[in-house]
Design an enzyme around this catalytic site. Structure first.
Site, PDB file in Angstrom:
ATOM      1  N   LYS A 173       0.851  -1.191   0.000  1.00  0.00           N
ATOM      2  CA  LYS A 173       0.000   0.000   0.000  1.00  0.00           C
ATOM      3  C   LYS A 173       0.879   1.230   0.000  1.00  0.00           C
ATOM      4  O   LYS A 173       1.642   1.477   0.921  1.00  0.00           O
ATOM      5  CB  LYS A 173      -0.904   0.039   1.237  1.00  0.00           C
ATOM      6  CG  LYS A 173      -1.834   1.253   1.197  1.00  0.00           C
ATOM      7  CD  LYS A 173      -2.530   1.524   2.504  1.00  0.00           C
ATOM      8  CE  LYS A 173      -2.022   2.717   3.248  1.00  0.00           C
ATOM      9  NZ  LYS A 173      -1.937   3.983   2.530  1.00  0.00           N
ATOM     10  N   GLY A 226       6.488   4.139   8.959  1.00  0.00           N
ATOM     11  CA  GLY A 226       5.606   5.278   9.224  1.00  0.00           C
ATOM     12  C   GLY A 226       5.805   5.753  10.643  1.00  0.00           C
ATOM     13  O   GLY A 226       6.877   5.579  11.229  1.00  0.00           O
ATOM     14  N   GLU A 248       9.455   0.213  10.915  1.00  0.00           N
ATOM     15  CA  GLU A 248      10.503   1.231  10.750  1.00  0.00           C
ATOM     16  C   GLU A 248       9.848   2.564  11.048  1.00  0.00           C
ATOM     17  O   GLU A 248       9.027   3.039  10.251  1.00  0.00           O
ATOM     18  CB  GLU A 248      11.018   1.231   9.300  1.00  0.00           C
ATOM     19  CG  GLU A 248      11.871   0.038   8.942  1.00  0.00           C
ATOM     20  CD  GLU A 248      13.221   0.075   9.628  1.00  0.00           C
ATOM     21  OE1 GLU A 248      13.683   1.152  10.056  1.00  0.00           O
ATOM     22  OE2 GLU A 248      13.824  -1.003   9.739  1.00  0.00           O
ATOM     23  N   CYS A 282      13.487  10.077   7.955  1.00  0.00           N
ATOM     24  CA  CYS A 282      13.457   9.471   9.288  1.00  0.00           C
ATOM     25  C   CYS A 282      14.795   9.629   9.997  1.00  0.00           C
ATOM     26  O   CYS A 282      14.838   9.704  11.210  1.00  0.00           O
ATOM     27  CB  CYS A 282      13.080   8.000   9.178  1.00  0.00           C
ATOM     28  SG  CYS A 282      14.070   7.120   7.986  1.00  0.00           S
ATOM     29  N   GLU A 379       9.444  14.653  17.034  1.00  0.00           N
ATOM     30  CA  GLU A 379       9.877  14.527  15.642  1.00  0.00           C
ATOM     31  C   GLU A 379       9.055  15.520  14.809  1.00  0.00           C
ATOM     32  O   GLU A 379       7.827  15.509  14.853  1.00  0.00           O
ATOM     33  CB  GLU A 379       9.630  13.113  15.113  1.00  0.00           C
ATOM     34  CG  GLU A 379      10.139  12.963  13.689  1.00  0.00           C
ATOM     35  CD  GLU A 379       9.797  11.633  13.036  1.00  0.00           C
ATOM     36  OE1 GLU A 379       8.696  11.116  13.285  1.00  0.00           O
ATOM     37  OE2 GLU A 379      10.628  11.131  12.272  1.00  0.00           O
TER      38      GLU A 379
HETATM   39  P1  NDP Z   1       1.896   7.499   9.029  1.00  0.00           P
HETATM   40  O1  NDP Z   1       2.208   6.549  10.121  1.00  0.00           O
HETATM   41  O2  NDP Z   1       0.809   8.486   9.223  1.00  0.00           O
HETATM   42  O3  NDP Z   1       1.528   6.696   7.683  1.00  0.00           O
HETATM   43  C1  NDP Z   1       2.341   5.691   7.162  1.00  0.00           C
HETATM   44  C2  NDP Z   1       1.521   4.767   6.279  1.00  0.00           C
HETATM   45  O4  NDP Z   1       0.575   4.077   7.092  1.00  0.00           O
HETATM   46  C3  NDP Z   1       0.711   5.491   5.210  1.00  0.00           C
HETATM   47  O5  NDP Z   1       0.698   4.708   4.032  1.00  0.00           O
HETATM   48  C4  NDP Z   1      -0.658   5.552   5.849  1.00  0.00           C
HETATM   49  O6  NDP Z   1      -1.689   5.688   4.907  1.00  0.00           O
HETATM   50  C5  NDP Z   1      -0.722   4.213   6.527  1.00  0.00           C
HETATM   51  N1  NDP Z   1      -1.735   4.117   7.561  1.00  0.00           N
HETATM   52  C6  NDP Z   1      -2.320   5.109   8.270  1.00  0.00           C
HETATM   53  N2  NDP Z   1      -3.217   4.598   9.153  1.00  0.00           N
HETATM   54  C7  NDP Z   1      -3.198   3.247   9.003  1.00  0.00           C
HETATM   55  C8  NDP Z   1      -3.865   2.157   9.628  1.00  0.00           C
HETATM   56  N3  NDP Z   1      -4.765   2.354  10.603  1.00  0.00           N
HETATM   57  N4  NDP Z   1      -3.577   0.901   9.231  1.00  0.00           N
HETATM   58  C9  NDP Z   1      -2.652   0.675   8.281  1.00  0.00           C
HETATM   59  N5  NDP Z   1      -1.990   1.667   7.629  1.00  0.00           N
HETATM   60  C10 NDP Z   1      -2.243   2.942   7.985  1.00  0.00           C
HETATM   61  O7  NDP Z   1       3.265   8.205   8.703  1.00  0.00           O
HETATM   62  P2  NDP Z   1       3.514   9.431   7.720  1.00  0.00           P
HETATM   63  O8  NDP Z   1       2.950   9.131   6.377  1.00  0.00           O
HETATM   64  O9  NDP Z   1       3.110  10.688   8.396  1.00  0.00           O
HETATM   65  O10 NDP Z   1       5.130   9.339   7.582  1.00  0.00           O
HETATM   66  C11 NDP Z   1       5.980   9.958   8.440  1.00  0.00           C
HETATM   67  C12 NDP Z   1       6.550   8.995   9.470  1.00  0.00           C
HETATM   68  O11 NDP Z   1       7.245   7.924   8.834  1.00  0.00           O
HETATM   69  C13 NDP Z   1       7.564   9.682  10.345  1.00  0.00           C
HETATM   70  O12 NDP Z   1       7.395   9.321  11.694  1.00  0.00           O
HETATM   71  C14 NDP Z   1       8.884   9.136   9.806  1.00  0.00           C
HETATM   72  O13 NDP Z   1       9.962   9.218  10.692  1.00  0.00           O
HETATM   73  C15 NDP Z   1       8.524   7.752   9.462  1.00  0.00           C
HETATM   74  N6  NDP Z   1       9.520   7.191   8.546  1.00  0.00           N
HETATM   75  C16 NDP Z   1      10.365   6.196   9.003  1.00  0.00           C
HETATM   76  C17 NDP Z   1      11.368   5.676   8.184  1.00  0.00           C
HETATM   77  C18 NDP Z   1      12.262   4.558   8.643  1.00  0.00           C
HETATM   78  O14 NDP Z   1      12.816   3.866   7.791  1.00  0.00           O
HETATM   79  N7  NDP Z   1      12.469   4.333   9.932  1.00  0.00           N
HETATM   80  C19 NDP Z   1      11.573   6.193   6.837  1.00  0.00           C
HETATM   81  C20 NDP Z   1      10.636   7.222   6.456  1.00  0.00           C
HETATM   82  C21 NDP Z   1       9.654   7.692   7.307  1.00  0.00           C
HETATM   83  P3  NDP Z   1      -2.202   7.158   4.545  1.00  0.00           P
HETATM   84  O15 NDP Z   1      -1.074   7.848   3.916  1.00  0.00           O
HETATM   85  O16 NDP Z   1      -3.306   6.874   3.639  1.00  0.00           O
HETATM   86  O17 NDP Z   1      -2.643   7.773   5.858  1.00  0.00           O
END
Ligand code: NDP
Length: 487
Positions: A173, A226, A248, A282, A379
């Site tokens: 996704k 995320g 992650e 991140c 963050e």
């Molecule tokens: P989110 O946690 O809001 O979203 C991440 C993904 O999860 C999106 O595709 C989102 O969909 C989906 N999602 C949201 N709600 C649900 C649910 N209930 N069930 C399943 N999937 C769901 O993160 P952000 O998009 O705001 O990204 C930023 C975050 O990601 C930061 O904390 C960052 O540090 C982290 N990150 C970590 C990395 C690593 O490798 N450690 C690398 C890059 C980022 P939708 O977009 O449709 O809401």
């Protein structure tokens, strides 16, 4: 207006519902995307499960899987300019960064292509003369992968690559913010010749598509990148299928700078650490911990450097910093910066949202008196550097570890012994010494604490898509003895 399709069971599908995608640099709608429903998720997971259980894929040799991955890497390289343009248009990430990152995407697929036929089981010398025992290493099954809006091609390569090398099938996704490059990438998967159902790529909203995917009973493995809040939802959801889960998550990575450094060199590393990708990374080095002797000099140099960054159209190769991906993200940063100034932080540079279209926010440096300043703890996922001073190595280490996150850290010193002491003491999954942000497919990536569970990258990552089967073979021709007759 461009129209993108999702990819399910080897076919492109417009989806029943759609949503508009906005170019973050102009604020204008530029593309229409499918919004996957729970029904689409179910179709995709069932297709992946069929492909895993009984298909050309399930019968394919590991070397043949590796050749397909290698071909995918070739196609990514050939289509790199187009993929980079799409990522820039849909996320606002500057073109020089998207071009460079797609080189890495291809490198990760090549690395995992090479690993496919190097996964081995083992022979176990048990203390029973007639029994031969060996371990088969088998793929887990259907993988549900979820990525956030920054670097979607890269963050999916570190999941798709090892999952396919291991022999799993995958439903990925994309985030609903900036999915265009991943939907285009689906065309390369198709062209490479993966059997239908092996890779499925959907885009849609977390609450319906993400939720349905992570709770699906046929999912055996969840690979999530995320934020920690969403991660908690996912872990709760996965109680339904008890899938093996890797997370992650975010970071608030410290960069420790000691008095003995070359200030110009360190300044470049800090700027790259926090202002690349407009801080939406991140591993952003968002907490600068600097020894008092060099603090004023370094801050002055950093302020000059930050003010000189060329901010503008992300599609222009001369641009050094683009907009944030979403308006919501910018509003969050504005709120935390205002709260930090109210709490006594000193604004060194930036901090004022420019007028005009697009989600632009300037490179910002906040000199903080206390670790309780809001920008030091949270963050921000934006171009905001929070600075704290320290006197001693012990104080630096205490401040570095004063975070619920533990993804990465940077240490800048010419003292080798001190460097090693800090490597030992810092609680983070990655420590860079006298450099920052280096990555390689060969090296594991992941964090401590709220930064997550499991590792991506490196050989270890493929093992996380497999499990072992213990096989016991009786080599004796003697009949199995009657269990009720004592000998
Ligand atoms: P989110 O946690 O809001 O979203 C991440 C993904 O999860 C999106 O595709 C989102 O969909 C989906 N999602 C949201 N709600 C649900 C649910 N209930 N069930 C399943 N999937 C769901 O993160 P952000 O998009 O705001 O990204 C930023 C975050 O990601 C930061 O904390 C960052 O540090 C982290 N990150 C970590 C990395 C690593 O490798 N450690 C690398 C890059 C980022 P939708 O977009 O449709 O809401």
């Amino acid at each position: 207006m461009k129209h993108f399709s999702q990819y399910i069971d080897g076919a492109f599908d417009a989806g029943s519902a759609r949503f508009d995608s906005v170019n973050p640099a102009t604020g204008e709608v530029w593309a229409s995307m499918p919004a996957a429903s729970a029904g689409d998720v179910d179709r995709a997971v069932r297709a992946a499960h069929r492909a895993f259980v009984d298909s050309d894929w399930s019968r394919m040799t590991a070397s043949a899987r590796g050749r397909l991955l290698w071909k995918l890497a070739d196609l990514v390289e050939q289509q790199a300019p187009r993929l980079a343009e799409l990522e820039t248009a849909d996320t606002g990430k500057i073109i020089r960064e998207t071009r460079a990152q797609i080189g890495y995407v291809a490198a990760y697929y090549r690395y995992y292509a090479g690993i496919a036929d190097k996964l081995q089981g083992a022979h176990l010398p048990v203390d029973k003369p007639d029994l031969e025992v060996f371990l088969r290493r088998e793929p887990l099954g259907v993988v549900a992968a979820i990525v956030p809006w920054n670097s979607q091609l890269f963050l999916s390569a570190v999941k798709i690559g090892p999952a396919l090398a291991a022999g799993c099938c995958i439903v990925l996704k994309a985030s609903e913010e900036g999915p265009a490059p991943l939907l285009e990438f689906a065309r390369l998967v198709h062209e490479a010749g993966f059997p239908p159902g092996v890779v499925n790529i959907l885009t849609g909203f977390g609450a319906d598509c993400g939720q349905a995917l992570t709770a699906h009973p046929l999912v055996a493995r969840i690979a999530f990148t995320g934020g920690p809040e969403t991660a908690r939802h996912i872990v709760r959801n996965s109680a339904a299928n008890l899938a093996v889960t890797s997370l992650e998550l975010g970071g608030k990575s410290p960069v420790l700078v000691f008095d003995d450094v070359d200030v110009d060199s360190v300044c470049n590393a800090i700027v790259a650490g926090i202002f690349a990708a407009s801080g939406q990374s991140c591993v952003a080095g968002s907490r600068l911990l600097v020894q008092h002797g060099v603090r004023a000099r370094l801050l002055a140099r950093l302020a000059d450097r930050a003010r000189a960054i060329r901010i503008g159209d992300p599609a222009d190769p001369a641009t050094e910093m683009g907009p944030l991906a979403t308006r919501r993200q910018r509003e969050h940063i504005e709120t935390v910066v205002a709260a930090s100034l109210d709490a006594g932080a000193r604004l060194v540079t930036g901090g004022v949202t420019p007028a005009g279209a697009g989600n632009y926010y300037p490179p910002t440096i906040l000199d903080c008196a206390s670790a309780s300043t809001p920008c030091v703890a949270q963050e921000l996922f934006g171009p905001v550097l929070s600075v704290l001073g320290f006197a001693t190595e012990d104080e630096a280490l205490r401040l570095a570890n004063d975070s619920e996150f533990g993804l990465a850290a940077g240490v800048f010193t010419r003292d080798l012994a001190r460097g090693h002491r800090l490597v030992r003491g810092i609680r983070a999954g990655i420590v860079w010494v006298n450099t920052y942000r280096a990555v390689s497919p060969i090296v594991p990536f992941g964090g401590y604490g709220l930064s997550g569970l499991g590792r991506e990258g490196g050989f270890e990552a493929v093992l996380e898509y497999t499990r072992t089967k213990s096989v016991w073979i009786n080599t004796s021709d003697a009949p199995v003895p009657d269990p009720f007759v004592m000998r």
